[in-house]
Write a protein that holds these residues in place. Structure first.
Motif, PDB file in Angstrom:
ATOM      1  N   UNK A  31       0.831  -1.212   0.000  1.00 15.99           N
ATOM      2  CA  UNK A  31       0.000   0.000   0.000  1.00 15.99           C
ATOM      3  C   UNK A  31       0.860   1.255   0.000  1.00 15.99           C
ATOM      4  N   UNK A  32       2.000   1.196   0.660  1.00 17.42           N
ATOM      5  CA  UNK A  32       2.931   2.333   0.654  1.00 17.42           C
ATOM      6  C   UNK A  32       3.529   2.503  -0.739  1.00 17.42           C
ATOM      7  N   UNK A  33       3.970   1.403  -1.340  1.00 17.65           N
ATOM      8  CA  UNK A  33       4.528   1.467  -2.692  1.00 17.65           C
ATOM      9  C   UNK A  33       3.498   1.994  -3.688  1.00 17.65           C
ATOM     10  N   UNK A  34       2.251   1.577  -3.544  1.00 22.68           N
ATOM     11  CA  UNK A  34       1.196   2.012  -4.454  1.00 22.68           C
ATOM     12  C   UNK A  34       0.926   3.511  -4.308  1.00 22.68           C
ATOM     13  N   UNK A  35       0.919   4.001  -3.082  1.00 22.40           N
ATOM     14  CA  UNK A  35       0.706   5.435  -2.861  1.00 22.40           C
ATOM     15  C   UNK A  35       1.837   6.254  -3.479  1.00 22.40           C
ATOM     16  N   UNK A  36       3.054   5.788  -3.310  1.00 20.77           N
ATOM     17  CA  UNK A  36       4.201   6.465  -3.914  1.00 20.77           C
ATOM     18  C   UNK A  36       4.066   6.464  -5.437  1.00 20.77           C
ATOM     19  N   UNK A  37       3.630   5.334  -5.991  1.00 26.95           N
ATOM     20  CA  UNK A  37       3.471   5.225  -7.443  1.00 26.95           C
ATOM     21  C   UNK A  37       2.442   6.214  -7.975  1.00 26.95           C
ATOM     22  N   UNK A  38       1.397   6.498  -7.200  1.00 25.62           N
ATOM     23  CA  UNK A  38       0.413   7.499  -7.622  1.00 25.62           C
ATOM     24  C   UNK A  38       1.085   8.844  -7.859  1.00 25.62           C
ATOM     25  N   UNK A  39       1.869   9.277  -6.890  1.00 24.42           N
ATOM     26  CA  UNK A  39       2.523  10.586  -7.005  1.00 24.42           C
ATOM     27  C   UNK A  39       3.530  10.581  -8.143  1.00 24.42           C
ATOM     28  N   UNK A 238      -8.912   3.318  -8.679  1.00 21.07           N
ATOM     29  CA  UNK A 238      -7.521   3.041  -8.318  1.00 21.07           C
ATOM     30  C   UNK A 238      -7.417   1.791  -7.443  1.00 21.07           C
ATOM     31  N   UNK A 239      -8.365   1.639  -6.515  1.00 21.83           N
ATOM     32  CA  UNK A 239      -8.363   0.457  -5.657  1.00 21.83           C
ATOM     33  C   UNK A 239      -8.559  -0.801  -6.498  1.00 21.83           C
ATOM     34  N   UNK A 240      -9.472  -0.738  -7.457  1.00 16.19           N
ATOM     35  CA  UNK A 240      -9.701  -1.885  -8.339  1.00 16.19           C
ATOM     36  C   UNK A 240      -8.465  -2.215  -9.164  1.00 16.19           C
ATOM     37  N   UNK A 241      -7.777  -1.173  -9.644  1.00 19.75           N
ATOM     38  CA  UNK A 241      -6.554  -1.394 -10.423  1.00 19.75           C
ATOM     39  C   UNK A 241      -5.486  -2.062  -9.584  1.00 19.75           C
ATOM     40  N   UNK A 242      -5.375  -1.641  -8.325  1.00 18.32           N
ATOM     41  CA  UNK A 242      -4.391  -2.244  -7.428  1.00 18.32           C
ATOM     42  C   UNK A 242      -4.746  -3.697  -7.156  1.00 18.32           C
ATOM     43  N   UNK A 243      -6.039  -3.965  -6.962  1.00 21.56           N
ATOM     44  CA  UNK A 243      -6.468  -5.339  -6.690  1.00 21.56           C
ATOM     45  C   UNK A 243      -6.209  -6.253  -7.880  1.00 21.56           C
ATOM     46  N   UNK A 245      -4.110  -5.620 -10.762  1.00 19.58           N
ATOM     47  CA  UNK A 245      -2.810  -5.610 -11.434  1.00 19.58           C
ATOM     48  C   UNK A 245      -1.663  -5.081 -10.575  1.00 19.58           C
ATOM     49  N   UNK A 246      -1.878  -4.955  -9.274  1.00 19.87           N
ATOM     50  CA  UNK A 246      -0.802  -4.569  -8.382  1.00 19.87           C
ATOM     51  C   UNK A 246      -0.337  -3.136  -8.569  1.00 19.87           C
ATOM     52  N   UNK A 247       0.853  -2.848  -8.070  1.00 20.59           N
ATOM     53  CA  UNK A 247       1.391  -1.494  -8.121  1.00 20.59           C
ATOM     54  C   UNK A 247       1.560  -1.025  -9.564  1.00 20.59           C
ATOM     55  N   UNK A 248       1.971  -1.909 -10.444  1.00 21.70           N
ATOM     56  CA  UNK A 248       2.134  -1.524 -11.849  1.00 21.70           C
ATOM     57  C   UNK A 248       0.801  -1.082 -12.446  1.00 21.70           C
ATOM     58  N   UNK A 249      -0.279  -1.772 -12.085  1.00 20.72           N
ATOM     59  CA  UNK A 249      -1.591  -1.419 -12.601  1.00 20.72           C
ATOM     60  C   UNK A 249      -2.073  -0.083 -12.088  1.00 20.72           C
ATOM     61  N   UNK A 250      -1.864   0.176 -10.819  1.00 21.32           N
ATOM     62  CA  UNK A 250      -2.310   1.450 -10.254  1.00 21.32           C
ATOM     63  C   UNK A 250      -1.463   2.596 -10.815  1.00 21.32           C
ATOM     64  N   UNK A 251      -0.199   2.336 -11.096  1.00 16.79           N
ATOM     65  CA  UNK A 251       0.661   3.351 -11.708  1.00 16.79           C
ATOM     66  C   UNK A 251       0.178   3.689 -13.114  1.00 16.79           C
ATOM     67  N   UNK A 252      -0.182   2.663 -13.886  1.00 13.56           N
ATOM     68  CA  UNK A 252      -0.674   2.902 -15.252  1.00 13.56           C
ATOM     69  C   UNK A 252      -1.957   3.730 -15.237  1.00 13.56           C
ATOM     70  N   UNK A 253      -2.873   3.404 -14.338  1.00 16.16           N
ATOM     71  CA  UNK A 253      -4.129   4.150 -14.291  1.00 16.16           C
ATOM     72  C   UNK A 253      -3.884   5.578 -13.845  1.00 16.16           C
ATOM     73  N   UNK A 254      -3.024   5.778 -12.863  1.00 14.89           N
ATOM     74  CA  UNK A 254      -2.721   7.136 -12.407  1.00 14.89           C
ATOM     75  C   UNK A 254      -2.150   7.975 -13.546  1.00 14.89           C
TER      76      UNK A 254
END
Length: 261
Positions: A31-39, A238-243, A245-254
């Motif tokens: 969750x920390x890595x995903x938040x960082x990836x958003x920024x 974003x939560x769905x993307x993380x669920x 495809x992981x951090x890479x998925x949430x980064x792509x959507x962001x």
């Protein structure tokens, strides 16, 4: 560490993209890595959700995520660990979105001190209104933390006046009535609500900003919202993307969503 920069500083120019993710999903480190990836992929400000056992205002995607976090052993103190870790890696304001009961159980003053010391910017409190938030208003004034209250299309003009006056950072304009979740079409009531907030004094970065959330999931919707509001808030997508495809998925959507700014 002192309190993080006011979120208002991130909501300037053409508008801000605000991203929400729950702390501890699928685990604390991820969750920390995903938040960082958003920024790192264009999100201007973060909302980190505190998992709660009775998330009555959250949609299915967020409920499932927070339930998993709790099942994995989430504790309130993990909020401060997460905020401090994110702030050590990216220079973006981090707000914590939480129902009020966990703050009361932890101790309002103790929670405020810990959030400030972790570098957090403030709290978004969806289930309390300014007239029932005396303790939080006092503690946020003492610690310099932002306080974000919600405004809904059903709010009276008097309630909007009170919300604008009490908020610091921005006012969270709920675009639709009901629980959160990505929707194909944004409710037209959002535009009318922002206009009413403007009339109540939410005129942008010079005073208090108005950010629209609930139902935003595409770059086009981000662009639409930023045409009349100061910020667009994205959560469930974003939560769905993380669920999925992981951090890479949430980064792509962001990254995609940021194209709407």
């Amino acid at each position: 560490m002192s309190a993080g920069a006011s979120v208002a500083t991130a909501i300037t120019g053409s508008g801000a993209l605000v991203g929400y993710l729950p702390i501890g999903f699928p685990d604390l480190a991820t969750s920390i890595d995903a938040a960082v990836a958003l920024v790192e992929n264009g999100v201007d400000a973060l909302e980190l959700g505190l998992p709660y056992t009775d998330p009555v205002m959250d949609g299915v995607a967020i409920q499932k995520a927070t339930q998993q976090a709790i099942a994995n052993g989430f504790r309130v103190r993990d909020v401060f660990t997460a905020v401090e870790a994110v702030r050590s890696r990216v220079d973006a304001p981090v707000l914590v979105m939480t129902y009020w009961n966990p703050v009361v159980q932890y101790g309002v003053a103790r929670f405020a001190d810990a959030l400030r010391d972790a570098g957090g910017a403030g709290l978004i409190t969806p289930d309390i209104t300014p007239d029932s938030a005396d303790d939080w208003i006092a503690e946020s004034d003492r610690t310099g933390l932002d306080r974000v209250f919600l405004a809904a299309p059903s709010s009276t003009d008097a309630r909007l006046d009170d919300t604008v006056s009490a908020s610091r950072g921005f006012v969270y304009a709920v675009s639709t009535m009901g629980i959160t979740g990505a929707r194909a079409d944004l409710d037209a009531k959002a535009r009318a609500l922002v206009a009413r907030l403007r009339a109540a004094g939410a005129t942008g970065p010079d005073t208090i900003a108005a950010c629209v959330g609930v139902g935003i999931s595409t770059p086009d919707q981000v662009a639409e919202v930023l045409g009349y509001a100061d910020g667009a808030i994205v959560g469930s997508a974003l939560v769905s993307a993380l669920a999925q495809d992981g951090v890479a998925g949430v980064a792509r959507l962001a990254s995609a969503l940021s194209q709407g700014k």
